[in-house]
Design a protein around this motif. Sequence first.
Motif, PDB file in Angstrom:
ATOM      1  N   LEU A  66       7.274  13.286  11.290  1.00  0.00           N
ATOM      2  CA  LEU A  66       7.896  14.265  10.396  1.00  0.00           C
ATOM      3  C   LEU A  66       8.921  13.604   9.488  1.00  0.00           C
ATOM      4  CD1 LEU A  66       8.377  17.216   9.528  1.00  0.00           C
ATOM      5  CD2 LEU A  66      10.050  17.387  11.378  1.00  0.00           C
ATOM      6  N   VAL A  67       9.820  12.811  10.076  1.00  0.00           N
ATOM      7  CA  VAL A  67      10.889  12.177   9.296  1.00  0.00           C
ATOM      8  C   VAL A  67      10.332  11.182   8.287  1.00  0.00           C
ATOM      9  CG1 VAL A  67      12.883  10.639   9.435  1.00  0.00           C
ATOM     10  CG2 VAL A  67      12.640  12.508  11.069  1.00  0.00           C
ATOM     11  N   SER A  68       9.418  10.310   8.727  1.00  0.00           N
ATOM     12  CA  SER A  68       8.866   9.307   7.808  1.00  0.00           C
ATOM     13  C   SER A  68       8.076   9.972   6.677  1.00  0.00           C
ATOM     14  CB  SER A  68       7.977   8.315   8.561  1.00  0.00           C
ATOM     15  OG  SER A  68       6.838   8.944   9.112  1.00  0.00           O
ATOM     16  N   SER A  69       7.364  11.059   6.996  1.00  0.00           N
ATOM     17  CA  SER A  69       6.585  11.776   5.973  1.00  0.00           C
ATOM     18  C   SER A  69       7.500  12.444   4.955  1.00  0.00           C
ATOM     19  CB  SER A  69       5.676  12.814   6.634  1.00  0.00           C
ATOM     20  OG  SER A  69       4.741  12.209   7.498  1.00  0.00           O
ATOM     21  N   ILE A  70       8.584  13.053   5.437  1.00  0.00           N
ATOM     22  CA  ILE A  70       9.542  13.699   4.529  1.00  0.00           C
ATOM     23  C   ILE A  70      10.203  12.671   3.623  1.00  0.00           C
ATOM     24  CG2 ILE A  70      11.773  14.875   4.427  1.00  0.00           C
ATOM     25  CD1 ILE A  70      10.966  16.463   6.896  1.00  0.00           C
ATOM     26  N   ASP A  86       5.887   4.673   4.852  1.00  0.00           N
ATOM     27  CA  ASP A  86       4.734   5.063   5.658  1.00  0.00           C
ATOM     28  C   ASP A  86       4.355   3.941   6.619  1.00  0.00           C
ATOM     29  OD1 ASP A  86       2.347   6.892   6.160  1.00  0.00           O
ATOM     30  OD2 ASP A  86       1.326   5.049   5.549  1.00  0.00           O
ATOM     31  N   SER A  87       4.438   2.703   6.152  1.00  0.00           N
ATOM     32  CA  SER A  87       4.113   1.553   7.007  1.00  0.00           C
ATOM     33  C   SER A  87       5.131   1.401   8.130  1.00  0.00           C
ATOM     34  CB  SER A  87       4.067   0.271   6.172  1.00  0.00           C
ATOM     35  OG  SER A  87       3.066   0.349   5.182  1.00  0.00           O
ATOM     36  N   VAL A  88       6.398   1.644   7.829  1.00  0.00           N
ATOM     37  CA  VAL A  88       7.433   1.593   8.859  1.00  0.00           C
ATOM     38  C   VAL A  88       7.189   2.695   9.891  1.00  0.00           C
ATOM     39  CG1 VAL A  88       9.900   1.904   9.325  1.00  0.00           C
ATOM     40  CG2 VAL A  88       9.163   0.515   7.386  1.00  0.00           C
ATOM     41  N   GLY A  89       6.802   3.867   9.405  1.00  0.00           N
ATOM     42  CA  GLY A  89       6.474   4.966  10.319  1.00  0.00           C
ATOM     43  C   GLY A  89       5.319   4.602  11.234  1.00  0.00           C
ATOM     44  N   THR A 138      11.216  10.128  -1.588  1.00  0.00           N
ATOM     45  CA  THR A 138      11.517   8.879  -2.295  1.00  0.00           C
ATOM     46  C   THR A 138      10.311   8.231  -2.965  1.00  0.00           C
ATOM     47  OG1 THR A 138      11.147   7.488  -0.344  1.00  0.00           O
ATOM     48  CG2 THR A 138      13.344   8.448  -0.618  1.00  0.00           C
ATOM     49  N   GLY A 139       9.124   8.413  -2.386  1.00  0.00           N
ATOM     50  CA  GLY A 139       7.939   7.766  -2.929  1.00  0.00           C
ATOM     51  C   GLY A 139       7.874   6.277  -2.627  1.00  0.00           C
ATOM     52  N   ILE A 140       8.744   5.796  -1.740  1.00  0.00           N
ATOM     53  CA  ILE A 140       8.762   4.375  -1.386  1.00  0.00           C
ATOM     54  C   ILE A 140       7.612   4.098  -0.418  1.00  0.00           C
ATOM     55  CG2 ILE A 140      10.085   2.505  -0.329  1.00  0.00           C
ATOM     56  CD1 ILE A 140      12.631   4.024  -1.109  1.00  0.00           C
ATOM     57  N   GLY A 141       6.675   3.243  -0.829  1.00  0.00           N
ATOM     58  CA  GLY A 141       5.444   3.037  -0.083  1.00  0.00           C
ATOM     59  C   GLY A 141       5.615   2.523   1.320  1.00  0.00           C
ATOM     60  N   TYR A 142       6.540   1.578   1.510  1.00  0.00           N
ATOM     61  CA  TYR A 142       6.621   0.951   2.831  1.00  0.00           C
ATOM     62  C   TYR A 142       7.178   1.889   3.909  1.00  0.00           C
ATOM     63  CZ  TYR A 142      11.639   0.156   2.028  1.00  0.00           C
ATOM     64  OH  TYR A 142      12.976   0.321   1.792  1.00  0.00           O
ATOM     65  N   HIS A 150       0.834  -1.214   0.000  1.00  0.00           N
ATOM     66  CA  HIS A 150       0.000   0.000   0.000  1.00  0.00           C
ATOM     67  C   HIS A 150       0.865   1.259   0.000  1.00  0.00           C
ATOM     68  CE1 HIS A 150      -3.243   2.770   0.957  1.00  0.00           C
ATOM     69  NE2 HIS A 150      -2.479   3.266   1.914  1.00  0.00           N
ATOM     70  N   ARG A 151       0.421   2.263  -0.776  1.00  0.00           N
ATOM     71  CA  ARG A 151       1.118   3.547  -0.855  1.00  0.00           C
ATOM     72  C   ARG A 151       0.141   4.674  -0.555  1.00  0.00           C
ATOM     73  NH1 ARG A 151       5.602   3.788  -4.439  1.00  0.00           N
ATOM     74  NH2 ARG A 151       4.847   5.805  -5.161  1.00  0.00           N
ATOM     75  N   PRO A 152       0.498   5.596   0.331  1.00  0.00           N
ATOM     76  CA  PRO A 152      -0.381   6.747   0.589  1.00  0.00           C
ATOM     77  C   PRO A 152      -0.395   7.696  -0.607  1.00  0.00           C
ATOM     78  CG  PRO A 152       1.687   6.975   1.780  1.00  0.00           C
ATOM     79  CD  PRO A 152       1.695   5.605   1.176  1.00  0.00           C
TER      80      PRO A 152
END
Length: 215
Positions: A165-169, A180-183, A174-178, A109-111
């Motif tokens: 903040l860091v995961s969103s930036i 957001d999941s790691v965040g 990068t546009g790497i979907g995971y 999944h990608r936001p």
Amino acid sequence: MENETQLQNYKLALWLSFITIGYNVIEGLLSVIFGMEDETLALFGFGLDSFVEVISGIGVAHMVWRIQKQPNSNRDQFEITALKITGSSFYLLALGIGLSSGISIFTGHRPETTIWGVIIGGVSILSMWILIQYKIKVGKALHSSAILADANCTKTCLYLSALILVSSIFYEITGIGYIDSVGSLGVAYFAFTEGRESFDKAKGKTCCSSCSCSV
């Protein structure tokens, strides 16, 4: 004069707890709404965490009021119940977000975007830093270990805001979907630690991941 100054400091401590509650309500609403719209699990989970913090904040406000009335008193049943409800809510939140994060990673999944995570995370870092400074100041002025412990516990919210903040930036770059999941897994981790700390407090400890424990 000294009693008047002490009274003003207690009023400030109470207002700081009210501000914390109000801020978390607004932050929670915005994070949940934009998290759902942009399909970012990390921001959505951050919003739910903020709502649980409201319950915790009510307990803290009651604690400040109790200490103002009876400085040497111990936690009453209201505070203990609030801590147990808070702890249980954090545990459920950690479980829900953890499972959802695993599913998101598995499905790829990608936001839509995480720009609101950047904005909300940045504002939250600044807000939490200001609250921490004032809570430490009033805690030292009142020689209150309980208020100082609350100030240290607010650092957990600061760290969580930095994570968002860091995961969103990183996702925006990068546009790497995971990412957001790691965040969101990071949100689950902080929710779990906050739940554990709430139950520790209910048992008579003023304990935070960012501070020492004392009875």
